[in-house]
Design an enzyme around this catalytic site. Structure first.
Site, PDB file in Angstrom:
ATOM      1  CE  LYS A  22      -1.427   1.546   3.882  1.00  0.00           C
ATOM      2  NZ  LYS A  22      -2.091   1.776   5.192  1.00  0.00           N
ATOM      3  NE  ARG A  27       6.086   6.533   1.122  1.00  0.00           N
ATOM      4  CZ  ARG A  27       5.318   6.146   2.128  1.00  0.00           C
ATOM      5  NH1 ARG A  27       4.269   5.368   1.889  1.00  0.00           N
ATOM      6  NH2 ARG A  27       5.582   6.526   3.378  1.00  0.00           N
ATOM      7  CD  GLN A 172       0.890   8.298   6.410  1.00  0.00           C
ATOM      8  OE1 GLN A 172       0.010   9.140   6.560  1.00  0.00           O
ATOM      9  NE2 GLN A 172       0.624   7.004   6.334  1.00  0.00           N
ATOM     10  CB  SER A 199       7.410   4.796  10.730  1.00  0.00           C
ATOM     11  OG  SER A 199       6.439   4.657  11.736  1.00  0.00           O
ATOM     12  CG  ASP A 313       1.788  -0.717   9.476  1.00  0.00           C
ATOM     13  OD1 ASP A 313       1.120  -0.024  10.270  1.00  0.00           O
ATOM     14  OD2 ASP A 313       2.051  -0.354   8.321  1.00  0.00           O
TER      15      ASP A 313
END
EC number: 2.5.1.19
Length: 427
Positions: A22, A27, A172, A199, A313
């Site tokens: 995903k 991206r 993000q 992350s 995740d």
């Protein structure tokens, strides 16, 4: 509400080929839309989040052709920033991988854009990104609560120069700035990171895709990012979307708990959440790495106490593996779980207690201590795909588990339960 009862699984064995990531898919789609030239994306993920990005690109004037199975997409790049003559209303569901990067990218061009989504999107913070964009000349107005979508972008371009981005809430925000940076003028910015960047593997994904699109970005230990001047986004021609390492975690975990499973579509050189396999190995599983596969085999599992900020995740899957380990498992430095598609910490704590599991934690960690016997439970997924998938592993015990709203896996892995059944043997 639909539900799915998973009966006990005696053993898992076999091979699973992963769908596209995903994070990589969205991206790559956005960069292909902005690039000069035509890009053919293969192994694209067909899921809700990707459909939201594609729908947005259509509204923004991007032309593309999608294959019948929706895993190949040929995108005709604009070769410029987005520009519209009439206001555009973009509905982005609960796709953070669309909301944050698009917010920054739209500021580069011209026109008026409203960005909104599902109710949960209105609880996901975007204020740090908006504040940074405003310092670079962006005109952004919140429509409801300050710091959260929905919002309106009145695009007039962005200035260059150094910028400071808070990296402690979501990677993000940085990804959004990195993807916008090559078009910022007249001075290409240096990006300084405030706080500890969360992350990091997802930033590696961004850097890899941008490098494939002709933009080289260097960094100093993830504290300062340098974008060299005179670079522009160009089509890589063909781009293969790598398998989703987060999706691999469920099958690798299943192999570690009760059998042997090989996952193809990722390998030892992959980026993203592949370090999940390292955690499994520390817990006692036997891991084999290949160029295009990772294999996990059952071993005597024991609890661990680890900082898992780098795999936000896949760390959820570790909570499920902990149910089968000897002793407690502590998953630390996961504050950003609270600002994902749902409040993951609350959801995980609530659901593991239903199984009879001892749980403790606070804003930054969760400790799971397995009971001598799990109890049957109905797992509430809170519309969160990863909760549905990680709690499916409970079926590897000697009890059944019921997953409420199993269709929520359509966000990243629509055929997950079919893939799980393909490697499962019933009791």
């Amino acid at each position: 509400m639909n539900s799915l009862r998973l009966e006990p699984i005696s053993r898992v064995a076999g091979e699973v080929n992963l769908p596209g990531s995903k994070s990589v898919s969205n991206r790559a789609l956005l960069l292909a839309a902005l690039a000069r030239g035509t890009t053919r994306l293969t192994n694209l993920l067909d899921s809700d989040d990707i459909r939201h990005m594609l729908a947005a690109l259509t509204q923004l004037g991007v032309k593309y052709k999608l294959s019948a199975d929706k895993t190949e997409c040929t995108v005709h790049g604009l070769g410029r920033s987005f520009a519209v003559s009439a206001p555009v209303n973009l509905f982005l569901g609960n796709a953070g991988t669309a909301m944050r990067p698009l917010c920054a990218a739209l500021c580069l061009g011209s026109g008026e854009y409203m960005l909104g989504g599902e109710p949960r999107m209105e609880e996901r913070p975007i204020g740090h990104l908006v504040d940074c964009l405003a310092l670079k000349g962006a005109h952004i107005q919140y429509l409801k609560k300050d710091g959260y979508p929905p919002l309106v972008v009145d695009a007039k371009g962005l200035w260059g120069g150094d910028v400071h981005v808070d990296g402690s809430v979501s990677s993000q925000f940085l990804t959004a700035f990195l993807m916008a940076a090559p078009a910022m003028a007249p001075v290409i910015p240096r990006i300084h990171i405030k706080g500890e960047l969360v992350s990091k593997p997802y930033i590696d994904i961004t850097l890899h895709i941008m490098n494939s699109s002709g933009v080289v970005i260097e960094h100093d230990n993830y504290k300062l990012f340098y974008i060299k001047g005179n670079q522009s986004i160009v089509s890589p021609g063909d781009f293969l979307v790598e398998g989703d390492a987060s999706s691999a975690s469920y099958f690798l975990a299943a192999g570690a708990i009760k059998g042997k499973v090989r996952v193809t579509g990722i390998g030892k050189h992959s980026i993203g959440d592949i370090h999940f396999a390292d955690v499994l190995e520390r817990m006692g599983a036997r891991i084999t790495w290949g160029d295009d596969f990772i294999e996990a085999e059952q071993g005597p599992l024991h609890g661990v106490d680890m900082d898992m900020n780098h795999i936000p995740d896949x760390a959820m899957t570790i909570a499920x593996v902990a149910l089968f380990a000897e002793g407690p498992t502590s998953i630390r430095n996961i504050y950003n779980w609270r600002v994902k598609e749902t409040d993951r910490l609350h959801a995980m704590a609530t659901d593991v207690r239903k199984l009879g599991v001892s749980e403790e934690g606070d804003l930054h960690y969760i400790t799971v201590t397995p009971p001598t016997q799990l109890k049957h439970a109905e797992i509430d997924t809170y519309k969160h795909h990863r909760i549905a998938m990680c709690f499916s592993l409970v079926a590897l015990s000697d009890i059944a588990v019921t997953i409420n709203d199993p269709g929520c896996t359509s966000k990243t892995f629509p055929d997950y339960f079919d893939k799980l059944a393909s490697v499962s043997q019933a009791v």
